[in-house]
Design an enzyme around this catalytic site. Structure first.
Site, PDB file in Angstrom:
ATOM      1  N   ASP A   1       0.834  -1.202   0.000  1.00 47.18           N
ATOM      2  CA  ASP A   1       0.000   0.000   0.000  1.00 47.18           C
ATOM      3  C   ASP A   1       0.871   1.254   0.000  1.00 47.18           C
ATOM      4  O   ASP A   1       2.041   1.216   0.373  1.00 47.18           O
ATOM      5  CB  ASP A   1      -0.917  -0.013   1.220  1.00 47.18           C
TER       6      ASP A   1
ATOM      7  N   GLU B   1       3.006   6.225  -3.334  1.00 49.05           N
ATOM      8  CA  GLU B   1       2.900   7.329  -4.288  1.00 49.05           C
ATOM      9  C   GLU B   1       3.404   8.642  -3.698  1.00 49.05           C
ATOM     10  O   GLU B   1       3.727   9.578  -4.432  1.00 49.05           O
ATOM     11  CB  GLU B   1       1.461   7.496  -4.795  1.00 49.05           C
TER      12      GLU B   1
ATOM     13  N   ASP C   1      -8.684   4.345  -3.434  1.00 56.76           N
ATOM     14  CA  ASP C   1      -9.764   4.594  -2.477  1.00 56.76           C
ATOM     15  C   ASP C   1     -10.987   5.230  -3.120  1.00 56.76           C
ATOM     16  O   ASP C   1     -11.306   6.399  -2.889  1.00 56.76           O
ATOM     17  CB  ASP C   1      -9.244   5.486  -1.350  1.00 56.76           C
TER      18      ASP C   1
END
Length: 757
Positions: free
Chosen positions: A458, A461, A521
């Site tokens: 996860d 970025e 998300d």
């Protein structure tokens, strides 16, 4: 900064008052061309311009010479590099050349009017116009125009890509620059190149873009950041690759912050800008989008084969907190006949929620090895969440600081992005440092040795920017970080388990080598569903092969954690997931289908359909690892000459033979476009000839608009299973979509797919 609608300011980021110590250096007409170690090298003069919006040469500043190097690989790849002094062009973690990518020697043919660059076997690769302007002189009101870089590229020896030499109003006012760089305080701040685009030309790609299919008329900043949804300009996965409806592709080899202005600042030009002193561009030819994407993958790598179990159902939420909770969920899924292969533990398996220490909470998971073993015996594989940021409270923080396994903060900086915890992260793991990579792999190895089969990589970025890293400056690392992070997790997973797999969010060129990725998300809404699909189509047009999304969206609306997910949204998103490369339920609240009793029977039917079509999906996945195709394909992959398909962002091909049109509203209706060909409705068996729209197509909640190519033979598994361990592919059958097919309810899958209330 407010937009001015002037290229220098809005695209090249000049100070609107031109008060900074920065100058534009604009290219002129090439002075020479020569052969050098198989390449063609063009000598180009650059003249500094005065610091103002209307260009005026600063003749007090000497002309500077620079090289533009052209190199051919095979018959359809042309590399154009600017600012490199040596013949050895740079490699990086991004590039991963296929063995077929071989340099071809270029020859230069010079005459008075034109310099031609071609291969030894006569393929034309570039030409430089040397003719003088044709003028009918009658006014000296404005200064005469000077010759620019009139360069035409032919990556496949046929299609022309013309560098935008004269995208201007008058000689002093340009809307694009053929080739230029910006100097600030004596250093090159950025470089730019522009090429001509046609008035009706369409474009796609650039990463996981949550916008319309045709990107013409937009400017994108290629800077990875936490998307915080799928309905805005932010994106987790930027890819400096662009696909044109004129059947060519452009790949900018860089990890620096960049911009693509696609017929936006100028409707006549595509403009590329990179915040570094060099440009390294690949122009790719091909007769189809698939062939162009194949050539792109030959440069940056192909997706690798994924294990069968990964194509089954993944069950998750944010988060499960204990062994007892997980066991009860897994028991109920089996007892209520919802096939499932993977149970994912998100942020709550540590001693403190979100406090990533790569260790199970000893009270809530007292014997993790036994826990994982028991799940495995019942057909469940375990996936674990973690992140690349180390909290100050983490057990490993001091070790990482002392050994410089994570970045050294130059000043206090709170990690940005969607951090739902109160934790302060002390730094980002430094994957540019080989010792840090091995240390990180060691943390994962302990978990993989317990029987864990997948790591959710996860975030990635965003990184700490006010920090020092071993291998590069943070501005160059930011976009590249996801690739280095995922590579490390992928490699150790493959080493220990035999299967190369991660579940990743961030992305850049080359990340497709380390599947698989999901869309971040998204909101639990029809808008979130539509945005997710747009992102999936564009990432598939950017070299990625395997892509998924959270079913039925990640976060609730308007209450982020607690708003109820509507039943029809849950079903419609499940249908989209069934026809995606991977299917994972995940989000901020309950996601298990038995928690939605009114529609649980419909969901059960759809999960059974998912397992029934797994043999077909595996076939298509194998193709994805060897071609330019993704699993989830924009219509243009198969209908590139149909102009309508360059504007459709809510339908797609699922592999070669199935065309899917998700319903994204509560009215159970939508318009569907059937491209040319003969089509069979998966559910009814009705047959239609394509090349037309089906307006207000009515589709009940337990069905979905899915058409199959007439004559297709879809490999299916006709027996019920609870997980892929129970599947024997020797028992597959063919579902044939010919005149005898009368609908799914009358097929070999009929008994398998009966809705159970």
């Amino acid at each position: 900064m407010k937009r001015t609608n002037y290229q220098l300011i809005d695209f090249l980021d000049f100070d609107p008052a031109f008060k900074g110590d920065e100058f534009l250096w604009k290219c002129g007409e090439p002075l020479a061309v020569r052969e050098e170690q198989g390449d063609a090298v063009i000598e180009i003069p650059f003249q500094r311009q005065k610091a103002q919006n209307d260009l005026e040469p600063d003749t007090d500043c000497p002309v500077q010479m620079a090289k533009l190097r052209i190199r051919a690989y095979g018959d359809k790849i042309l590399r154009v590099a600017f600012g490199f002094e040596n013949a050895e062009l740079p490699g990086s973690e991004i590039l991963h050349f296929h063995t077929d990518v071989q340099q071809k020697t270029l020859k230069v043919i010079e005459d008075t009017d034109c310099w031609k660059i071609q291969t030894a076997d006569g393929q034309l690769k570039a030409s430089i116009n040397r003719k003088a302007f044709q003028l009918d002189y009658w006014s000296d009101l404005l200064p005469a125009a000077s010759k620019g870089l009139e360069l035409v590229l032919y990556p496949d020896a046929e299609k022309e890509i013309r560098i935008s030499a004269y995208d201007q109003f008058f000689p002093a006012r340009h809307d694009a620059f053929a080739l230029a760089y910006v100097e600030k305080e004596g250093e090159t701040r950025c470089t730019t190149l522009s090429f001509h685009c046609e008035a009706d030309e369409c474009f796609a790609g650039t990463g996981e873009r949550f916008t319309k299919m045709d990107l013409a008329g937009q400017t994108f900043q290629l800077k990875n950041q936490d998307g915080q949804g799928v309905n805005n300009r932010r994106t987790y996965k930027n890819v400096p690759f662009l696909l044109s409806s004129r059947k060519y592709g452009v790949f900018m080899h860089t990890s620096a912050y960049s911009k693509f202005s696609i017929a936006d600042h100028s409707s006549r030009s595509v403009q590329l800008m990179s915040e570094e002193p060099v440009l390294d561009l690949f122009f790719l030819g091909g007769d189809t989008p698939e062939e162009i994407l194949y050539n792109y993958r030959c440069l940056t790598g192909f997706p690798t084969k994924l294990p069968l179990w990964s194509f089954g159902t993944w069950m998750s939420r944010m988060t499960y907190f204990s062994e007892e909770e997980v066991n009860e969920i897994c028991r109920r899924l089996r007892a209520e006949d919802f096939p499932c292969d993977v149970i994912h533990l998100d942020t709550g398996w540590f001693r403190t929620d979100w406090l990533c220490e790569w260790k199970f909470n000893p009270e809530r998971f007292p014997d993790p090895k036994r826990f994982i073993k028991n799940l495995r015996e019942d057909g469940y594989k375990v996936s674990l969440w973690q992140m690349p940021y180390i909290a100050r409270e983490a057990e490993q923080c001091e070790e990482a600081l002392q050994n410089k396994y994570m970045c050294i903060l130059e000043q206090s900086e709170k990690q940005g992005g969607s951090n739902f915890s109160a934790l302060d992260y002390a730094g980002t793991i430094d994957f540019t440092y080989p010792k840090a990579v091995e240390w990180y792999k060691g943390l994962l190895k302990e978990l993989l040795d317990m029987g864990v089969l997948c790591i959710k990589t996860d975030f990635g970025e965003d990184i700490h920017m006010q920090a020092k890293y071993h291998g590069m400056e943070p501005e160059k690392l930011n976009n590249l970080y996801g690739l280095l992070y995922q590579k490390a997790a992928y490699e150790v997973t493959k080493e220990i388990t035999g299967d190369g797999i991660v579940w990743a969010r961030a992305g850049w060129a080359g990340c497709q080598r380390y599947p698989l990725h999901w869309g971040g998300d998204s909101a639990c809404s029809w808008d979130g569903l539509a945005g997710s699909l747009k992102g999936g189509l564009h990432i598939g047009l950017s070299g990625f092969g395997f892509w998924s999304h959270d079913v039925p969206g990640f976060h609730s609306v308007p209450d982020f954690m607690n708003s109820v997910v509507p039943d029809d949204l849950y079903v419609r998103w499940t249908q989209f997931g069934v026809f995606s490369s991977h299917l994972r339920y995940h989000g901020t609240s309950k996601r298990e289908p038995y928690e939605y009793p009114a529609i649980a029977g419909i969901v059960r039917k759809w999960l059974k359909l998912r397992y029934a079509i797994l043999p077909y999906l595996v076939e298509q996945s194998d193709k994805t690892t060897q071609t330019g195709y993704p699993v989830l394909r924009a219509l243009i992959f198969h209908h590139a000459n149909d102009k309508m398909c360059w504007h459709i962002d809510d339908q797609y091909y699922f592999g070669d033979d199935m065309m899917v049109a998700p319903v994204m509203n509560s009215a159970n209706k939508r318009d569907v476009y059937l491209p040319e060909g003969e089509w069979v409705n998966l559910f009814s068996g009705g047959q239609l000839t394509g090349g037309k729209w089906l307006k207000n197509f009515d589709c009940p909640l337990d069905e979905m608009p899915v058409w199959v190519k007439a004559g297709a033979k879809i490999t299916v598994y006709p027996e019920p299973v609870s997980n892929t361990d129970e599947m024997d592919f020797a028992r597959t059958e063919k579902l044939v979509f010919d005149q005898t097919y009368s609908g799914l309810g009358n097929s070999i899958l009929a008994n398998l797919l009966k809705v159970q209330k």
